[in-house]
Design a protein around this motif. Structure first.
Motif, PDB file in Angstrom:
ATOM      1  N   VAL A 118       0.839  -1.198   0.000  1.00 22.57           N
ATOM      2  CA  VAL A 118       0.000   0.000   0.000  1.00 22.57           C
ATOM      3  C   VAL A 118       0.878   1.254   0.000  1.00 22.57           C
ATOM      4  O   VAL A 118       0.582   2.232  -0.698  1.00 22.57           O
ATOM      5  N   ALA A 119       1.964   1.243   0.765  1.00 21.76           N
ATOM      6  CA  ALA A 119       2.869   2.392   0.794  1.00 21.76           C
ATOM      7  C   ALA A 119       3.430   2.679  -0.598  1.00 21.76           C
ATOM      8  O   ALA A 119       3.504   3.839  -1.028  1.00 21.76           O
ATOM      9  N   GLN A 120       3.825   1.633  -1.315  1.00 20.10           N
ATOM     10  CA  GLN A 120       4.341   1.828  -2.673  1.00 20.10           C
ATOM     11  C   GLN A 120       3.261   2.385  -3.598  1.00 20.10           C
ATOM     12  O   GLN A 120       3.514   3.284  -4.404  1.00 20.10           O
ATOM     13  N   ALA A 121       2.041   1.871  -3.458  1.00 21.99           N
ATOM     14  CA  ALA A 121       0.931   2.371  -4.278  1.00 21.99           C
ATOM     15  C   ALA A 121       0.653   3.838  -3.978  1.00 21.99           C
ATOM     16  O   ALA A 121       0.426   4.641  -4.901  1.00 21.99           O
ATOM     17  N   VAL A 122       0.669   4.207  -2.706  1.00 26.22           N
ATOM     18  CA  VAL A 122       0.421   5.600  -2.317  1.00 26.22           C
ATOM     19  C   VAL A 122       1.514   6.510  -2.878  1.00 26.22           C
ATOM     20  O   VAL A 122       1.236   7.605  -3.385  1.00 26.22           O
ATOM     21  N   GLN A 123       2.762   6.067  -2.791  1.00 30.15           N
ATOM     22  CA  GLN A 123       3.853   6.881  -3.340  1.00 30.15           C
ATOM     23  C   GLN A 123       3.664   7.121  -4.836  1.00 30.15           C
ATOM     24  O   GLN A 123       3.817   8.254  -5.321  1.00 30.15           O
ATOM     25  N   MET A 124       3.334   6.078  -5.579  1.00 34.29           N
ATOM     26  CA  MET A 124       3.131   6.234  -7.015  1.00 34.29           C
ATOM     27  C   MET A 124       1.950   7.148  -7.313  1.00 34.29           C
ATOM     28  O   MET A 124       1.988   7.945  -8.255  1.00 34.29           O
ATOM     29  N   PRO A 129     -15.385  -5.273   5.344  1.00 39.06           N
ATOM     30  CA  PRO A 129     -14.809  -6.104   6.408  1.00 39.06           C
ATOM     31  C   PRO A 129     -13.606  -6.920   5.939  1.00 39.06           C
ATOM     32  O   PRO A 129     -12.665  -7.155   6.699  1.00 39.06           O
ATOM     33  N   TYR A 130     -13.617  -7.354   4.678  1.00 34.48           N
ATOM     34  CA  TYR A 130     -12.537  -8.181   4.164  1.00 34.48           C
ATOM     35  C   TYR A 130     -11.294  -7.368   3.830  1.00 34.48           C
ATOM     36  O   TYR A 130     -10.193  -7.896   3.776  1.00 34.48           O
ATOM     37  N   LEU A 131     -11.469  -6.075   3.571  1.00 40.51           N
ATOM     38  CA  LEU A 131     -10.360  -5.223   3.177  1.00 40.51           C
ATOM     39  C   LEU A 131      -9.896  -4.303   4.299  1.00 40.51           C
ATOM     40  O   LEU A 131      -9.155  -3.357   4.058  1.00 40.51           O
ATOM     41  N   ARG A 132     -10.331  -4.573   5.509  1.00 43.34           N
ATOM     42  CA  ARG A 132      -9.991  -3.709   6.632  1.00 43.34           C
ATOM     43  C   ARG A 132      -8.483  -3.507   6.794  1.00 43.34           C
ATOM     44  O   ARG A 132      -8.035  -2.368   7.035  1.00 43.34           O
ATOM     45  N   PRO A 133      -7.625  -4.544   6.653  1.00 43.00           N
ATOM     46  CA  PRO A 133      -6.181  -4.288   6.791  1.00 43.00           C
ATOM     47  C   PRO A 133      -5.662  -3.284   5.766  1.00 43.00           C
ATOM     48  O   PRO A 133      -4.784  -2.472   6.071  1.00 43.00           O
ATOM     49  N   ILE A 134      -6.210  -3.324   4.550  1.00 43.52           N
ATOM     50  CA  ILE A 134      -5.765  -2.375   3.527  1.00 43.52           C
ATOM     51  C   ILE A 134      -6.264  -0.969   3.847  1.00 43.52           C
ATOM     52  O   ILE A 134      -5.534   0.019   3.700  1.00 43.52           O
ATOM     53  N   TYR A 135      -7.499  -0.864   4.305  1.00 45.99           N
ATOM     54  CA  TYR A 135      -8.020   0.438   4.731  1.00 45.99           C
ATOM     55  C   TYR A 135      -7.154   1.025   5.849  1.00 45.99           C
ATOM     56  O   TYR A 135      -6.817   2.213   5.846  1.00 45.99           O
ATOM     57  N   ASP A 136      -6.820   0.186   6.826  1.00 43.82           N
ATOM     58  CA  ASP A 136      -5.988   0.659   7.937  1.00 43.82           C
ATOM     59  C   ASP A 136      -4.671   1.206   7.425  1.00 43.82           C
ATOM     60  O   ASP A 136      -4.189   2.251   7.888  1.00 43.82           O
ATOM     61  N   ALA A 137      -4.069   0.503   6.463  1.00 43.76           N
ATOM     62  CA  ALA A 137      -2.799   0.964   5.902  1.00 43.76           C
ATOM     63  C   ALA A 137      -2.980   2.290   5.166  1.00 43.76           C
ATOM     64  O   ALA A 137      -2.160   3.201   5.290  1.00 43.76           O
ATOM     65  N   LEU A 138      -4.062   2.422   4.403  1.00 40.69           N
ATOM     66  CA  LEU A 138      -4.318   3.664   3.673  1.00 40.69           C
ATOM     67  C   LEU A 138      -4.415   4.859   4.609  1.00 40.69           C
ATOM     68  O   LEU A 138      -3.788   5.904   4.388  1.00 40.69           O
ATOM     69  N   LEU A 164      -1.128   5.861   6.111  1.00 41.76           N
ATOM     70  CA  LEU A 164      -0.119   6.400   5.213  1.00 41.76           C
ATOM     71  C   LEU A 164      -0.556   7.667   4.479  1.00 41.76           C
ATOM     72  O   LEU A 164       0.271   8.353   3.875  1.00 41.76           O
ATOM     73  N   MET A 165      -1.865   7.967   4.491  1.00 39.73           N
ATOM     74  CA  MET A 165      -2.386   9.152   3.819  1.00 39.73           C
ATOM     75  C   MET A 165      -3.295   9.923   4.763  1.00 39.73           C
ATOM     76  O   MET A 165      -3.844   9.344   5.710  1.00 39.73           O
ATOM     77  N   ASP A 166      -3.460  11.201   4.495  1.00 35.86           N
ATOM     78  CA  ASP A 166      -4.409  12.003   5.254  1.00 35.86           C
ATOM     79  C   ASP A 166      -5.818  11.466   5.018  1.00 35.86           C
ATOM     80  O   ASP A 166      -6.196  11.140   3.891  1.00 35.86           O
ATOM     81  N   ALA A 167      -6.598  11.349   6.095  1.00 31.32           N
ATOM     82  CA  ALA A 167      -7.930  10.743   6.008  1.00 31.32           C
ATOM     83  C   ALA A 167      -8.824  11.461   5.003  1.00 31.32           C
ATOM     84  O   ALA A 167      -9.598  10.818   4.274  1.00 31.32           O
TER      85      ALA A 167
END
Length: 343
Positions: free
Chosen positions: A165-171, A206-215, A218-221
């Motif tokens: 997710v960090a790499q995706a956010v950077q790009m 509910p299934y993507l909660r870990p990815i949401y948490d990472a977003l 790593l980014m402003d809400a």
């Protein structure tokens, strides 16, 4: 911060076994308190991992142990102190990561000069930098930067999804891609979403909660919410990826060990122009019906020699959650070795 010269070894033995003493003085008492951790827990972790004794008195720390152990501990403390000076909080993971980097790099006497080993890789984001905490994480970040398709496999807690997710956010922040697309098998052994209430995003949340948490970490809400509303960050259940061509996007498939062979082939062939794909999963936690091969395992086997594809396999030693998690994973690997063979 002031550092005393090392005390002359106290025993007439080899340099490796001789005892050395180093005294560190940190100028800011408040930052020193953050550095040492509540009840000195950060110092205790350094003691356990580097085999030294750390005696704290006020804003001073006396390190005693082998020459290499003391030098590594000094490097860890000095590096973490610099982080606190930049206003960063310290987590146990930060301390563990600094320790692992010090161990990987060896003694401070080896750092300087042309032969010095490079520091762990970083991903620089607007909100804060993300730095690898293990050698495997550093290799993973390098692979993410170099390859259009990267597989990250290994046990829970190794940072596979978070770094993806960090790499995706950077790009996305650098406008190298227009969209971030997040996908995963929505249920353990199928895609039956109809009975769940709400719209598509609410069904798969509910299934993507870990990815949401990472977003959100790593980014402003507000930016995350705006990007979700605009479709610049898209939640796409794996079953809904069929027939699409994903151009100018960074696409993450999480929990990929629960894909079937056909699902994985379908997903990988969605890769479009100027896009990146990151596939993460834990081969030891396959929830497919008995006898059915994991699409992740098959893809890694079939694509291992294909140019432009990277694969980084994490182990229990790369777990960056509570130190007990690494021991738990190692214990399961010893007792149930077949969990490794599923990869």
């Amino acid at each position: 911060m002031r550092t005393s010269d090392p005390v002359i070894p106290t025993a007439a033995t080899s340099e490796e076994t001789a005892t050395t003493q180093v005294v560190l003085a940190f100028e800011d008492n408040k930052l020193a308190s953050i550095l040492f951790g509540q009840y000195g827990q950060n110092l205790a972790l350094i003691e356990r991992r580097l085999g030294v004794v750390a005696d704290q008195r006020g804003n001073h720390v006396t390190l005693e142990g082998s020459r290499s152990g003391c030098e590594q501990a000094r490097h860890v403390l000095e590096g973490l102190y610099e982080q606190t000076k930049r206003g960063r909080d310290l987590s146990q993971g930060d301390v563990e990561g600094a320790i692992r980097q010090a161990i990987a790099q060896g003694s401070l006497f080896d750092y300087a000069g042309e032969g010095a080993r490079p520091s762990f890789e970083e991903i620089n984001l607007r909100k804060r930098p993300v730095r690898a905490r293990t050698a495997a994480q550093s290799a993973y970040i390098r692979a993410l930067k170099r390859h259009s398709l990267v597989f990250g496999t290994g046990p829970a807690g190794t940072g596979k999804t978070w770094l993806a997710v960090a790499q995706a956010v950077q790009m996305f922040e650098r406008k190298e891609v227009d969209r971030i697309i997040l996908s995963r098998p929505a249920v353990e052994a199928g895609e039956r979403l109809g009975f769940l209430p709400g719209d598509m995003r609410e069904k798969v949340d509910p299934y993507l909660r870990p990815i949401y948490d990472a977003l959100y970490d790593l980014m402003d809400a507000r930016i995350v919410e705006r990007a979700l509303q605009a479709g610049e960050i898209e939640i796409a259940p794996l079953a809904f990826m069929r027939g699409r061509t994903l151009a100018n996007a960074c696409v993450i498939l999480d929990e990929a060990q629960n894909t079937t062979s056909m699902q994985m082939k379908m997903f990988l062939t969605r890769l479009g122009e100027n896009s990146r794909m990151i596939v993460t999963g834990d081969p030891s936690q396959v929830d497919l019906p008995g006898g059915q091969m994991s699409g992740l395992a098959e893809a890694i086997r079939l694509l291992k020699d294909v140019e432009g594809i990277g694969h980084v396999a994490f182990g229990h030693e790369d777990v960056i959650r509570h130190e007990l998690v690494a021991r738990i994973v190692a214990a399961y690997d010893r007792v149930i070795p077949e969990t490794k063979s599923k990869a």
